[in-house]
Design an enzyme around this catalytic site. Sequence first.
Site, PDB file in Angstrom:
ATOM      1  CB  THR A  25     -13.333 -13.724  -6.318  1.00 53.73           C
ATOM      2  OG1 THR A  25     -13.278 -12.115  -7.164  1.00 53.73           O
ATOM      3  CG2 THR A  25     -12.366 -15.048  -7.424  1.00 53.73           C
ATOM      4  CD  GLN A  97     -15.295  -5.267  -7.401  1.00 57.45           C
ATOM      5  OE1 GLN A  97     -15.016  -6.182  -7.386  1.00 57.45           O
ATOM      6  NE2 GLN A  97     -15.011  -4.752  -6.673  1.00 57.45           N
ATOM      7  CG  HIS A 178     -12.146  -4.353  -7.385  1.00 57.96           C
ATOM      8  ND1 HIS A 178     -11.474  -3.655  -5.740  1.00 57.96           N
ATOM      9  CD2 HIS A 178     -11.902  -5.637  -6.451  1.00 57.96           C
ATOM     10  CE1 HIS A 178     -12.094  -4.810  -5.593  1.00 57.96           C
ATOM     11  NE2 HIS A 178     -11.987  -5.979  -6.164  1.00 57.96           N
ATOM     12  CG  ASN A 181     -10.443  -5.761  -1.346  1.00 63.60           C
ATOM     13  OD1 ASN A 181     -10.383  -5.049  -0.284  1.00 63.60           O
ATOM     14  ND2 ASN A 181     -11.545  -6.272  -2.088  1.00 63.60           N
ATOM     15  CE1 TYR A 183      -6.636  -8.320  -6.295  1.00 66.63           C
ATOM     16  CE2 TYR A 183      -8.537  -6.790  -5.043  1.00 66.63           C
ATOM     17  CZ  TYR A 183      -7.391  -8.945  -5.414  1.00 66.63           C
ATOM     18  OH  TYR A 183      -8.279  -9.730  -5.593  1.00 66.63           O
ATOM     19  NE  ARG A 230     -16.306  -4.293  -1.940  1.00 68.99           N
ATOM     20  CZ  ARG A 230     -16.521  -5.005  -1.942  1.00 68.99           C
ATOM     21  NH1 ARG A 230     -15.515  -6.273  -2.214  1.00 68.99           N
ATOM     22  NH2 ARG A 230     -17.599  -5.819  -0.633  1.00 68.99           N
ATOM     23  CG  ASN A 238      -4.764  -9.279  -2.248  1.00 66.13           C
ATOM     24  OD1 ASN A 238      -4.413 -10.347  -2.688  1.00 66.13           O
ATOM     25  ND2 ASN A 238      -5.783  -8.806  -2.883  1.00 66.13           N
ATOM     26  N   GLY A 325     -21.665 -10.198   1.810  1.00 67.50           N
ATOM     27  CA  GLY A 325     -20.807 -11.054   1.630  1.00 67.50           C
ATOM     28  C   GLY A 325     -21.256 -13.431   1.258  1.00 67.50           C
TER      29      GLY A 325
HETATM   30  C1  8OZ Z   1     -10.903 -13.225  -3.308  1.00 70.88           C
HETATM   31  C2  8OZ Z   1     -10.014 -14.173  -3.807  1.00 70.88           C
HETATM   32  C3  8OZ Z   1     -10.248 -14.046  -5.179  1.00 70.88           C
HETATM   33  C4  8OZ Z   1     -10.133 -12.488  -5.908  1.00 70.88           C
HETATM   34  C5  8OZ Z   1     -11.193  -9.104  -3.840  1.00 70.88           C
HETATM   35  C6  8OZ Z   1     -11.822  -9.833  -5.888  1.00 70.88           C
HETATM   36  O1  8OZ Z   1     -10.972  -9.422  -2.382  1.00 70.88           O
HETATM   37  C7  8OZ Z   1     -11.194 -10.413  -4.883  1.00 70.88           C
HETATM   38  C8  8OZ Z   1     -11.141 -11.491  -3.993  1.00 70.88           C
HETATM   39  C9  8OZ Z   1     -11.122 -12.165  -3.152  1.00 70.88           C
HETATM   40  O2  8OZ Z   1     -11.449  -8.005  -3.630  1.00 70.88           O
END
Ligand code: 8OZ
Length: 367
Positions: A25, A97, A178, A181, A183, A230, A238, A325
């Site tokens: 990102t 993604q 995705h 992480n 989400y 992923r 998060n 990364g």
């Molecule tokens: C860092 C900052 C904002 C989003 C992820 C899409 O961790 C992100 C993300 C990473 O998968």
Amino acid sequence: MPTLFDPVQAGDLHLANRIVMAPLTRNRAPDAIPTPLMAEYYTQRASAGLLITEATAISHEGQGYSDVPGLYGTEQLDGWKKVTAAVHKAGGKIVVQLWHVGRVSHTDLQPHGGKPVAPSAITAKTKTVLIKNGVPTFVDTSEPRALQAQELPGIVHTYQAAARNAVETAGFDGVEIHGANGYLLDQFLKSGSNQRTDDYGGSIENRARLLLEVTRAITGAIGGGRTGIRLSPVTPANDAFDADPQLLFDYVIRELATLNLAYIHIIEGATGGPRDLPERPFDYAALKAAYRAAGGKGAWMVNNGYDQALADQAMQDGADLVAFGKAYIANPDLVRRLRENAPLNTPDKATFYGGGAKGYTDYPALA
Ligand code: 8OZ
């Protein structure tokens, strides 16, 4: 034994080497529209076996940070078309993604200032980024509302439409779902964020249902051979938490094994942080073994904190692809540098999120 520099087939994708640019990102897409600068950035890195784009919102509701790109409007698709054309011209392969942030958002970023959506109305203890007057600011995520069951087919359809647009209109070689992480899809998977009492919560089968429905809808539309996914079994990113990740992901990976995916992309440990989490142990070798035992033929991609030595070890242990990364932020010619054992440029954290060319397209390649 193949090396990082040998070609490999990942589903329908023929990759020139096993070095992958991880999704990163960078918050440089005002109004969610990919720019010519982004085309330059990805093209500089086209010698990777595979480029995975930064996370890209499948809908306005799926967006959770300022200036991240989308894949749902005509201008967004046109912007991506220029990116993929430039990467292809340079001989690269690129997948996008597909991202829905779920609860990791802020009312300021949502349609009509509404609440972000989530499996359950539990606020994530995490931050998102708003860019105000060009300055990135970290703010608490907003309280979400629980999605109603009748809204979920619409979300599956939105993922499917984005995948179709990605390959048919924007020119991508494929997509990466995705599922990591913390989400939306990971929020459904994990017990800490999913307290639903319907068919999408409770048992592992129920919590995995949305991710599997999304994956089947996408493979049905564009083919498994152009689809990767992923996953991050134990990342605390998060506010993600599951009470029994080994059991959860054993089920998920066996189901994914039946879908003929191009690749499985696993984040080991804490995303962008420690690979070993004593309080969250996980057996990744067992996960891969379960995938193969269930007939999974996709390439196995590993990620998180890899350097050359660790990557060589991973190849010996049967990984097919290694995603880099932070090293890719600072080294557009990472493949060459690894091959020649050349020193690496150091990434500058201050320019990771937001801004322009500085810390983005101005890292030098080797002479
Ligand atoms: C860092 C900052 C904002 C989003 C992820 C899409 O961790 C992100 C993300 C990473 O998968």
